[in-house]
Design a protein around this motif. Structure first.
Motif, mmCIF file in Angstrom:
data_model
loop_
_atom_site.group_PDB
_atom_site.id
_atom_site.type_symbol
_atom_site.label_atom_id
_atom_site.label_comp_id
_atom_site.label_asym_id
_atom_site.label_seq_id
_atom_site.Cartn_x
_atom_site.Cartn_y
_atom_site.Cartn_z
ATOM 1 N N UNK A 251 0.938 -1.248 -0.168
ATOM 2 C CA UNK A 251 -0.091 0.031 0.008
ATOM 3 C C UNK A 251 0.832 1.244 -0.022
ATOM 4 N N UNK A 252 1.985 1.185 0.636
ATOM 5 C CA UNK A 252 2.839 2.431 0.966
ATOM 6 C C UNK A 252 4.478 1.979 0.327
ATOM 7 N N UNK A 253 5.336 3.173 -0.145
ATOM 8 C CA UNK A 253 6.519 2.597 -0.579
ATOM 9 C C UNK A 253 7.254 2.111 0.833
ATOM 10 N N UNK A 254 8.378 1.375 0.311
ATOM 11 C CA UNK A 254 9.034 0.763 1.369
ATOM 12 C C UNK A 254 9.515 1.850 2.387
ATOM 13 N N UNK A 255 9.338 1.798 3.743
ATOM 14 C CA UNK A 255 10.020 2.785 4.911
ATOM 15 C C UNK A 255 9.032 3.609 5.118
ATOM 16 N N UNK A 256 7.630 3.608 4.500
ATOM 17 C CA UNK A 256 6.649 4.896 4.773
ATOM 18 C C UNK A 256 5.812 4.302 6.018
ATOM 19 N N UNK A 257 5.383 3.018 6.127
ATOM 20 C CA UNK A 257 4.492 2.678 6.890
ATOM 21 C C UNK A 257 4.939 2.956 8.423
ATOM 22 N N UNK A 258 6.144 3.207 8.913
ATOM 23 C CA UNK A 258 6.385 3.407 10.035
ATOM 24 C C UNK A 258 6.287 4.915 10.536
ATOM 25 N N UNK A 259 5.812 5.862 9.451
ATOM 26 C CA UNK A 259 5.578 7.212 9.754
ATOM 27 C C UNK A 259 3.961 7.335 10.166
ATOM 28 N N UNK A 260 3.410 6.188 10.201
ATOM 29 C CA UNK A 260 1.964 6.243 10.302
ATOM 30 C C UNK A 260 1.364 6.925 11.649
ATOM 31 N N UNK A 261 2.062 6.474 12.626
ATOM 32 C CA UNK A 261 1.693 7.043 13.772
ATOM 33 C C UNK A 261 1.796 8.573 13.862
ATOM 34 N N UNK A 262 2.928 8.948 13.628
ATOM 35 C CA UNK A 262 3.333 10.320 13.518
ATOM 36 C C UNK A 262 2.549 11.189 12.645
ATOM 37 N N UNK A 263 2.162 10.834 11.532
ATOM 38 C CA UNK A 263 1.399 11.591 10.629
ATOM 39 C C UNK A 263 0.031 11.506 11.207
ATOM 40 N N UNK A 264 -0.414 10.325 11.639
ATOM 41 C CA UNK A 264 -1.787 10.655 12.118
ATOM 42 C C UNK A 264 -1.894 11.334 13.191
ATOM 43 N N UNK A 265 -0.875 11.785 14.127
ATOM 44 C CA UNK A 265 -1.042 12.376 15.199
ATOM 45 C C UNK A 265 -0.746 14.017 14.744
ATOM 46 N N UNK A 266 0.089 14.215 13.741
ATOM 47 C CA UNK A 266 0.408 15.658 13.571
ATOM 48 C C UNK A 266 -0.804 16.019 12.840
ATOM 49 N N UNK A 267 -1.790 15.322 11.796
ATOM 50 C CA UNK A 267 -2.706 15.740 11.066
ATOM 51 C C UNK A 267 -3.960 16.045 12.115
ATOM 52 N N UNK A 268 -3.961 15.422 13.054
ATOM 53 C CA UNK A 268 -4.896 15.509 14.358
ATOM 54 C C UNK A 268 -4.839 16.836 14.943
ATOM 55 N N UNK A 269 -3.336 17.019 15.343
ATOM 56 C CA UNK A 269 -3.014 18.243 16.008
ATOM 57 C C UNK A 269 -3.391 19.466 15.189
ATOM 58 N N UNK A 270 -3.169 19.416 13.714
ATOM 59 C CA UNK A 270 -3.417 20.571 12.804
ATOM 60 C C UNK A 270 -4.917 20.649 12.771
ATOM 61 N N UNK A 271 -5.755 19.867 13.020
ATOM 62 C CA UNK A 271 -7.059 20.036 12.992
ATOM 63 C C UNK A 271 -7.596 19.999 14.082
ATOM 64 N N UNK A 272 -6.854 19.944 15.126
ATOM 65 C CA UNK A 272 -7.345 20.276 16.442
ATOM 66 C C UNK A 272 -8.318 19.296 17.010
ATOM 67 N N UNK A 273 -8.246 18.072 16.563
ATOM 68 C CA UNK A 273 -9.089 16.959 16.968
ATOM 69 C C UNK A 273 -8.181 15.688 17.407
ATOM 70 N N UNK A 274 -8.363 15.333 18.677
ATOM 71 C CA UNK A 274 -7.178 14.229 19.383
ATOM 72 C C UNK A 274 -7.438 12.867 18.554
#
Length: 533
Positions: A267-290
């Motif tokens: 589904x994702x290029x090699x090495x990108x899945x490990x960013x999933x948690x960080x990206x999830x939380x950064x997007x949530x923070x940007x939208x002010x929705x935990x």
């Protein structure tokens, strides 16, 4: 041989469009650009940016994206609809806006249900097919990759499959690369999705990529998307953290690792899945929705274990109660500690935090835990306060600041409204008797006493501690512990904060709600400074 192994499943993220339809969520153009950068870091194939021409924000987004957004992996997509009934494609405002957005790919929504064409659009089935054919042909002729979202497809296929397949054929014949089957009302179940997708795949063959777009009204959006992939779909649409109207869309933070880690799809290029948690939380923070703490894979509790049999088992074999290695999705194992904790559990928690702690310090931590939880503290729900308690026992928490005093004044004004003002006096770099320490005093108004204290504190300390700008409050909960004491009851305050990379929760307990709030806020600030990015 597993035919799934390595088979590509494209990921199409619609957080910037469908995700914005959830109640209470809004994003500025700067927010949308920042989120797009995070999605590109994650490595999704398509980022749907919005509907150009529909509102000033989306017009500005696509205008700025051309010069300000550099995508290394993802393709930006403009969203729109087919031409109007009985209209002309080359004179249609929506189609013209799609071309002017200047994206390599466009996605148009098309009615593929007899009921929707006749009742919602008030036109004939032949015209409904012509609208798809003309619109796809026009966009394809302008050099665009055309994805077609076939709205209400599963409902339409159930009542009149012949028309739904005519809609598909009109799109394919005129150059559509993707046929996205939409469960628009979110009422279809996995076995139904799998059967319909299999029918469509058999009908279309390899002439176009079959996609799936599900809403979560039955709680089956992720399962439905996986069923579609199992039946031959090669393209999944959804949103980060499951945002979307009503009950949300397919949650990409769940479906991506399910498909990739559990079923062997790529589904994702090699090495990108490990960013999933960080990206999830950064997007949530940007939208002010935990992020939901119990969200699969990316939640703070997804790999948390409470003292007891589970913790002992994990100490011996890490995979005893974890279905994957948390590192694979950028998360981590966490041990939750309460007053029931023994020495072994405290030692394991210390090891998790990288703390060197001796027997006397462990005993001190256990004694404090028992005393504080008897007073009403609840460290299972406040892992950051627990970490600070343990670090303080080993002397590993710097004295970032020392509060000399604080005062809060609330006035009722003549018009019946209330005004709250806080004064905070503090020392940076030591206390009043330390050489080189600086005293700061600030006064600030706020929306209530806690906000006023927070604002005054940040004004006083912000210049000396610029990391404070990274720390943001995302939740504030108050609970009365002994209701029989009425307004004099002991109060427990839980405060959640984030720095955009990690979220944490701290706790304060006191019969004075201001004191309880300050204790939680102080711990939150200290924890954030300790882990500043």
């Amino acid at each position: 041989m597993d035919l799934r192994a390595g088979r590509l499943v494209e990921v199409f993220d619609t957080t910037l469009r469908d995700g914005m339809q959830v109640e209470g969520v809004s994003a500025t153009v700067d927010d949308k650009l920042a989120i797009a950068e995070q999605l590109d870091l994650l490595g999704v194939h398509y980022i749907e940016g919005g509907w150009p021409g529909a509102n000033p924000k989306d017009i500005e987004f696509f205008a700025r994206a051309e010069s300000e957004l550099t995508l290394g992996t993802s393709t930006l997509v403009a969203f729109g609809s087919t031409r109007r009934p009985r209209g002309k494609s080359d004179d249609d405002a929506t189609l013209r806006n799609l071309i002017e957005a200047n994206t390599a790919a466009v996605c148009i929504v098309a009615k593929s249900s007899e009921y929707q064409v006749i009742e919602a659009m008030k036109t004939t089935l032949d015209e409904g097919v012509a609208m798809i054919a003309d619109s796809v042909g026009f966009l394809h002729g302008q050099g665009r990759r055309v994805l077609v979202d076939l709205e209400h497809f599963f409902d339409g296929y159930s009542s009149n499959p012949e028309f739904s397949l005519r809609a598909i054929e009109a799109a394919v014949i005129n150059g559509a690369t993707h046929l996205v089957l939409c469960d628009t009302n979110g009422g279809t179940l996995p076995d139904e999705v799998e059967a319909v997708v299999a029918d469509v795949k058999a009908h279309v063959g390899n002439d176009a990529i079959i996609g799936i777009h599900c809403h979560d009204d039955t709680g089956c959006a992720v399962a439905n998307s996986m069923a579609a992939v199992r039946a031959g779909a090669g393209h999944v649409q959804g949103t980060l953290n499951g945002l979307g109207e009503r009950t949300g869309n397919t949650n990409l933070t769940t479906v991506i690792p399910n498909l990739q880690l559990k079923q062997g799809f790529t589904c994702l290029p090699e090495g990108r899945l490990e960013h999933l948690t960080t990206v999830s939380h950064r997007v949530a923070e940007t939208l002010n929705r935990a992020v939901d703490p119990q969200a699969p894979y990316v939640g703070s509790s997804a790999f948390a274990h409470k003292a007891g049999l589970h913790v002992s088992a994990i100490a011996r074999a890490k995979d005893a109660y974890e279905h994957i290695d948390p590192v694979a999705v950028g998360n981590g194992t966490r041990f939750v500690v309460s007053e029931m904790a023994g020495r072994a559990t405290i030692q394991m928690k210390a090891d998790e935090l990288g703390l060197v702690i001796d027997g006397a310090q462990i005993n001190d931590v256990i004694d404090q835990l028992k005393r504080l939880e008897h007073e009403g503290y609840h460290f299972e729900a406040a892992d950051a306060s627990l970490e600070l308690l343990m670090r303080r026992a080993t002397g590993e928490v710097p004295e970032f600041f020392e509060v000399e005093s604080m005062r809060v004044i609330t006035d009722e004004l003549a018009d019946g409204s209330f005004s709250t003002e806080a004064t905070v006096k503090l020392w940076i770099g030591g206390g009043p008797n330390d050489e080189g320490a600086e005293r700061h005093v600030s006064i600030a108004e706020g929306n209530g006493p806690v906000n006023a204290i927070d604002t005054a504190f940040r004004m006083a300390a912000g210049q000396s501690l610029p990391q404070l700008a990274e720390i943001h409050l995302i939740d504030y909960k108050v609970r009365i512990l002994d209701g029989g004491s009425a307004t004099g009851a002991t109060t427990r305050v839980l405060l959640s904060a984030t720095n955009g990379v990690r979220d944490w929760t701290t706790i304060g307990v006191s019969p004075n709600i201001i004191e309880a709030s300050w204790r939680a806020l102080e711990d939150s600030i200290v924890y954030g400074l300790l882990h500043s990015v």
